[in-house]
Design an enzyme around this catalytic site. Structure first.
Site, PDB file in Angstrom:
ATOM      1  N   SER A 259       0.826  -1.218   0.000  1.00  9.22           N
ATOM      2  CA  SER A 259       0.000   0.000   0.000  1.00  9.22           C
ATOM      3  C   SER A 259       0.857   1.264   0.000  1.00  9.22           C
ATOM      4  O   SER A 259       0.593   2.211  -0.763  1.00  9.22           O
ATOM      5  CB  SER A 259      -0.962   0.003   1.189  1.00  9.22           C
ATOM      6  OG  SER A 259      -0.286  -0.278   2.397  1.00  9.22           O
ATOM      7  N   HIS A 289      -2.002  -8.919   1.758  1.00 10.01           N
ATOM      8  CA  HIS A 289      -1.669  -7.666   2.470  1.00 10.01           C
ATOM      9  C   HIS A 289      -2.829  -7.346   3.436  1.00 10.01           C
ATOM     10  O   HIS A 289      -3.164  -8.159   4.293  1.00 10.01           O
ATOM     11  CB  HIS A 289      -1.396  -6.585   1.417  1.00 10.01           C
ATOM     12  CG  HIS A 289      -0.843  -5.298   1.939  1.00 10.01           C
ATOM     13  ND1 HIS A 289      -0.203  -5.170   3.141  1.00 10.01           N
ATOM     14  CD2 HIS A 289      -0.843  -4.032   1.400  1.00 10.01           C
ATOM     15  CE1 HIS A 289       0.179  -3.913   3.327  1.00 10.01           C
ATOM     16  NE2 HIS A 289      -0.213  -3.197   2.283  1.00 10.01           N
ATOM     17  N   HIS A 337       5.553 -12.864   7.314  1.00  5.24           N
ATOM     18  CA  HIS A 337       5.809 -11.474   6.917  1.00  5.24           C
ATOM     19  C   HIS A 337       7.009 -11.420   5.993  1.00  5.24           C
ATOM     20  O   HIS A 337       7.935 -12.224   6.119  1.00  5.24           O
ATOM     21  CB  HIS A 337       6.067 -10.581   8.142  1.00  5.24           C
ATOM     22  CG  HIS A 337       5.831  -9.140   7.841  1.00  5.24           C
ATOM     23  ND1 HIS A 337       6.814  -8.335   7.316  1.00  5.24           N
ATOM     24  CD2 HIS A 337       4.723  -8.379   7.949  1.00  5.24           C
ATOM     25  CE1 HIS A 337       6.309  -7.123   7.126  1.00  5.24           C
ATOM     26  NE2 HIS A 337       5.043  -7.118   7.492  1.00  5.24           N
ATOM     27  N   ARG A 346       2.912  -4.988  16.584  1.00  2.00           N
ATOM     28  CA  ARG A 346       1.530  -4.480  16.446  1.00  2.00           C
ATOM     29  C   ARG A 346       0.541  -5.554  16.905  1.00  2.00           C
ATOM     30  O   ARG A 346      -0.514  -5.252  17.440  1.00  2.00           O
ATOM     31  CB  ARG A 346       1.253  -4.076  14.986  1.00  2.00           C
ATOM     32  CG  ARG A 346       2.182  -2.982  14.472  1.00  2.00           C
ATOM     33  CD  ARG A 346       2.014  -2.754  12.983  1.00  2.00           C
ATOM     34  NE  ARG A 346       2.309  -3.971  12.211  1.00  2.00           N
ATOM     35  CZ  ARG A 346       2.118  -4.097  10.909  1.00  2.00           C
ATOM     36  NH1 ARG A 346       1.632  -3.093  10.206  1.00  2.00           N
ATOM     37  NH2 ARG A 346       2.414  -5.232  10.287  1.00  2.00           N
ATOM     38  N   ASP A 394      -2.443  -8.568  11.451  1.00  5.33           N
ATOM     39  CA  ASP A 394      -3.799  -8.934  11.050  1.00  5.33           C
ATOM     40  C   ASP A 394      -4.371 -10.104  11.842  1.00  5.33           C
ATOM     41  O   ASP A 394      -5.581 -10.331  11.824  1.00  5.33           O
ATOM     42  CB  ASP A 394      -3.816  -9.272   9.549  1.00  5.33           C
ATOM     43  CG  ASP A 394      -3.420  -8.075   8.716  1.00  5.33           C
ATOM     44  OD1 ASP A 394      -3.940  -6.984   8.976  1.00  5.33           O
ATOM     45  OD2 ASP A 394      -2.574  -8.227   7.811  1.00  5.33           O
TER      46      ASP A 394
HETATM   47  N1  HAX Z   1       0.917 -19.792   5.551  1.00  2.00           N
HETATM   48  C1  HAX Z   1       1.349 -20.693   4.656  1.00  2.00           C
HETATM   49  N2  HAX Z   1       2.420 -20.529   3.886  1.00  2.00           N
HETATM   50  C2  HAX Z   1       3.111 -19.390   4.053  1.00  2.00           C
HETATM   51  C3  HAX Z   1       2.760 -18.429   4.992  1.00  2.00           C
HETATM   52  C4  HAX Z   1       1.604 -18.657   5.752  1.00  2.00           C
HETATM   53  N3  HAX Z   1       1.140 -17.744   6.634  1.00  2.00           N
HETATM   54  N4  HAX Z   1       3.640 -17.424   4.928  1.00  2.00           N
HETATM   55  C5  HAX Z   1       4.528 -17.750   3.967  1.00  2.00           C
HETATM   56  N5  HAX Z   1       4.204 -18.935   3.437  1.00  2.00           N
HETATM   57  C6  HAX Z   1       4.833 -19.629   2.319  1.00  2.00           C
HETATM   58  C7  HAX Z   1       4.781 -18.722   1.084  1.00  2.00           C
HETATM   59  O1  HAX Z   1       3.516 -18.801   0.448  1.00  2.00           O
HETATM   60  C8  HAX Z   1       5.913 -19.268   0.273  1.00  2.00           C
HETATM   61  O2  HAX Z   1       5.477 -20.448  -0.343  1.00  2.00           O
HETATM   62  P1  HAX Z   1       5.953 -20.842  -1.837  1.00  2.00           P
HETATM   63  O3  HAX Z   1       7.432 -21.034  -1.717  1.00  2.00           O
HETATM   64  O4  HAX Z   1       5.202 -22.088  -2.124  1.00  2.00           O
HETATM   65  O5  HAX Z   1       5.593 -19.703  -2.723  1.00  2.00           O
HETATM   66  C9  HAX Z   1       6.928 -19.643   1.338  1.00  2.00           C
HETATM   67  O6  HAX Z   1       6.198 -19.788   2.562  1.00  2.00           O
HETATM   68  C10 HAX Z   1       8.003 -18.574   1.549  1.00  2.00           C
HETATM   69  O7  HAX Z   1       7.355 -17.338   1.782  1.00  2.00           O
HETATM   70  P2  HAX Z   1       8.055 -16.227   2.704  1.00  2.00           P
HETATM   71  O8  HAX Z   1       9.313 -15.824   2.037  1.00  2.00           O
HETATM   72  O9  HAX Z   1       8.127 -16.673   4.114  1.00  2.00           O
HETATM   73  O10 HAX Z   1       6.964 -15.073   2.673  1.00  2.00           O
HETATM   74  P3  HAX Z   1       6.790 -13.909   1.589  1.00  2.00           P
HETATM   75  O11 HAX Z   1       7.719 -12.811   1.951  1.00  2.00           O
HETATM   76  O12 HAX Z   1       6.866 -14.442   0.206  1.00  2.00           O
HETATM   77  O13 HAX Z   1       5.273 -13.483   1.858  1.00  2.00           O
HETATM   78  C11 HAX Z   1       3.413 -12.959   3.221  1.00  2.00           C
HETATM   79  C12 HAX Z   1       4.916 -12.758   3.010  1.00  2.00           C
HETATM   80  C13 HAX Z   1       2.957 -12.034   4.328  1.00  2.00           C
HETATM   81  C14 HAX Z   1       2.684 -12.573   1.917  1.00  2.00           C
HETATM   82  C15 HAX Z   1       3.134 -14.428   3.582  1.00  2.00           C
HETATM   83  O14 HAX Z   1       3.763 -14.713   4.818  1.00  2.00           O
HETATM   84  C16 HAX Z   1       1.659 -14.762   3.658  1.00  2.00           C
HETATM   85  O15 HAX Z   1       1.054 -15.062   2.632  1.00  2.00           O
HETATM   86  N6  HAX Z   1       1.062 -14.712   4.880  1.00  2.00           N
HETATM   87  C17 HAX Z   1      -0.379 -14.932   5.044  1.00  2.00           C
HETATM   88  C18 HAX Z   1      -1.180 -13.724   4.611  1.00  2.00           C
HETATM   89  C19 HAX Z   1      -0.998 -12.579   5.584  1.00  2.00           C
HETATM   90  O16 HAX Z   1      -1.124 -12.719   6.796  1.00  2.00           O
HETATM   91  N7  HAX Z   1      -0.718 -11.388   5.036  1.00  2.00           N
HETATM   92  C20 HAX Z   1      -0.575 -10.157   5.848  1.00  2.00           C
HETATM   93  C21 HAX Z   1       0.886  -9.769   6.050  1.00  2.00           C
HETATM   94  C22 HAX Z   1       1.042  -8.497   6.848  1.00  2.00           C
HETATM   95  C23 HAX Z   1       0.488  -7.375   6.076  1.00  2.00           C
HETATM   96  O17 HAX Z   1       0.950  -6.954   5.045  1.00  2.00           O
HETATM   97  N8  HAX Z   1      -0.597  -6.864   6.539  1.00  2.00           N
HETATM   98  O18 HAX Z   1      -1.283  -5.995   5.808  1.00  2.00           O
END
Ligand code: HAX
Length: 460
Positions: A259, A289, A337, A346, A394
């Site tokens: 964002s 996000h 994250h 947070r 979140d």
């Molecule tokens: N559940 C399952 N798998 C997860 C995971 C979770 N909560 N978090 C990461 N992973 C997986 C990823 O999907 C990725 O899988 P692939 O290799 O198959 O693609 C792997 O673990 C490595 O990912 P990472 O490097 O640890 O995480 P990223 O930096 O790529 O992504 C995210 C960060 C926040 C998008 C990710 O942790 C996620 O999808 N979390 C769940 C959704 C969420 O809570 N989002 C909010 C984040 C905070 C925010 O921005 N708030 O607004």
């Protein structure tokens, strides 16, 4: 008699916006900061501070140091600092709302923009100015009301913000001969301030439109922003601190998140704050996000429905539900994250709010979310994919809203968007103050990557 030949229009001089204490302080700070940026560019522009690997190039530019902001900084271990202060330090340092343990959002806005803790008199000045700026043009409400009622509230918010573009002071000033690189930020600031003051009113309008049969409640000019938001969505006094805490906690998370980055990127083309923040909101609306806060509630309630019919939730049931989610190829919402490598402060700030608030810590949903906190990191570690198995902001935020009766969880990202406006608007005010360039990273092709991979790196 009417003239037959039209005289060329005299260029209208852009009206000098009034200099309040906040704006005066900001002006001094921006002017004092400019030589630092100029020196870094001119004398040290070629100093190397990072390198880029193929996995960063394909993997979402993770960890590449290529953005500058002094509004907040996110340390992977410690978490967020706003203007150098941790969350507890920020809450401690700022003047509190009358009768509250929490600061007003207005005082936080002053702090985010300037880095200074405002005096109570300075806060009063901002609160008074905020009340003038929060008047939302009627056409915004009409625009939102014209949308299908089942539109997502984030789409409504984004469109409501975008509709104000026609009145952008920045866009209007851009065509004036008096507009220049030095004063551009002043017009940006006017829009940014209007936007942060109006967005809670627009959010409350959407809430009442969608979930309270369009029973609208006007602003109460006696109240600060947090209290006013509680009032507008039909909440009692006990919700006022929830609003203040929530908006402050969600304001900023340095500038690389989707964002904040989308807002910065779009504004870097000198698009005005309405275009820029509408784009930021569109990014916030993604499930990886800001929408994750809605997904957390959805996941938790579905868990109760599917696994706990007539039985108390247990750690075994939570573990099974988490594995079922992962095995189905889904992410566990609220966990992980891109930068953080520990529990999000947070999350902890909200958890502490729950623990100290009578009634909240006994709430079954809070207990369940706490149980997930005990179990999910172990499950994610065992799965071995997520780099950060700990909860983010979140995972906890929906519980508080739910407890206070804001149970329409598809509205939760709108609440996030109201808070995030503070950080995004503070950031682009400084972007303009320091004259940051249009953003334009360089692409490469897959064959190029393959060639450099074989050669062991790109030859410069
Ligand atoms: N559940 C399952 N798998 C997860 C995971 C979770 N909560 N978090 C990461 N992973 C997986 C990823 O999907 C990725 O899988 P692939 O290799 O198959 O693609 C792997 O673990 C490595 O990912 P990472 O490097 O640890 O995480 P990223 O930096 O790529 O992504 C995210 C960060 C926040 C998008 C990710 O942790 C996620 O999808 N979390 C769940 C959704 C969420 O809570 N989002 C909010 C984040 C905070 C925010 O921005 N708030 O607004």
């Amino acid at each position: 008699m009417a003239p037959t030949i039209l005289e060329p229009a005299t260029p209208s001089k852009v009206a000098e916006p009034a200099l309040t204490t906040l704006k005066q302080t900001l002006k001094q700070k921006i002017e004092a900061h400019r030589p630092r940026t100029t020196r870094l560019l001119k004398e040290f522009g070629k100093v190397v501070i990072d390198q880029v690997t193929i996995d960063q190039c394909i993997g979402g530019a993770r960890d590449i140091r290529s953005l500058v902001t002094d509004i907040s900084y996110l340390d992977p271990q410690e978490g967020i600092r706003f203007r150098g202060k941790t969350i507890p330090e920020t809450f401690e340092a700022l003047p509190k709302a009358a009768g509250s343990d929490y600061p007003t959002v207005e005082s936080f806005w002053y702090f985010l923009l300037t880095g200074d803790i405002p005096t109570p008199a300075q806060v009063d000045e901002v609160v008074a100015e905020w009340k003038v700026r929060q008047a939302v043009p009627q056409y915004v409400f009409e625009t939102i009301r014209a949308l299908p009622r089942d539109s997502h509230p984030m789409a409504m918010l984004s469109i409501g913000i975008l509709s104000m573009q026609k009145d952008s002071k920045f866009a209007k000033a851009y065509h004036d001969p008096a507009f220049n690189k030095m004063n551009a930020w002043e017009f940006l600031y006017e829009d940014a301030y209007d936007l942060v003051a109006r967005i809670p009113v627009i959010a409350a309008f959407i809430y009442n439109l969608k979930y309270r049969s369009d029973k609208q409640v006007g602003v109460d000019p006696k109240l600060d922003m947090g209290a006013n938001f509680a009032h507008m969505i039909g909440q009692t006094k006990t919700y006022e601190d929830v609003a203040r805490m929530y908006f402050i906690l969600h304001s900023d998370h340095e500038s690389g998140n989707v964002s904040a980055h989308a807002t910065h990127l779009v504004h870097s083309a000198l698009s005005d704050p309405y275009y820029a923040y509408s784009a930021g909101l569109n990014g916030l609306a993604g499930p990886l996000h800001g929408l994750a806060n809605q997904e957390v509630l959805d996941w938790t309630l579905k868990f109760q429905d599917k696994y706990c019919r007539g039985v108390e939730p247990t750690k075994e049931l939570v573990t099974k539900a988490l594995w079922d989610t992962l095995n189905a190829g889904h992410v566990v919402p609220g966990y992980g994250h891109a930068v953080l490598r520990k529990t999000d402060p947070r999350y902890m700030a909200q958890r502490e709010f729950c623990l100290k608030t009578p009634g909240l810590k006994e709430d079954p949903l809070f207990k369940l979310v706490s149980m997930i906190f005990e179990v999910a990191p172990g499950v994610l570690q065992e799965q071995g994919k997520a780099k950060n198995p700990w909860p983010n902001v979140d995972a906890q935020s929906g519980v508080i809203q739910w407890h206070y009766g804001v149970t329409e969880w598809d509205f939760y990202t709108v609440l996030f968007g109201v808070g995030r406006a503070l950080g995004c608007m503070a950031n682009i005010t400084w972007d303009r103050g320091l004259g940051y360039a249009i953003e334009r990273p360089k692409s490469v092709t897959t064959p190029m990557l393959e060639k450099w991979a074989e050669e062991g790196g790109r030859k410069f």
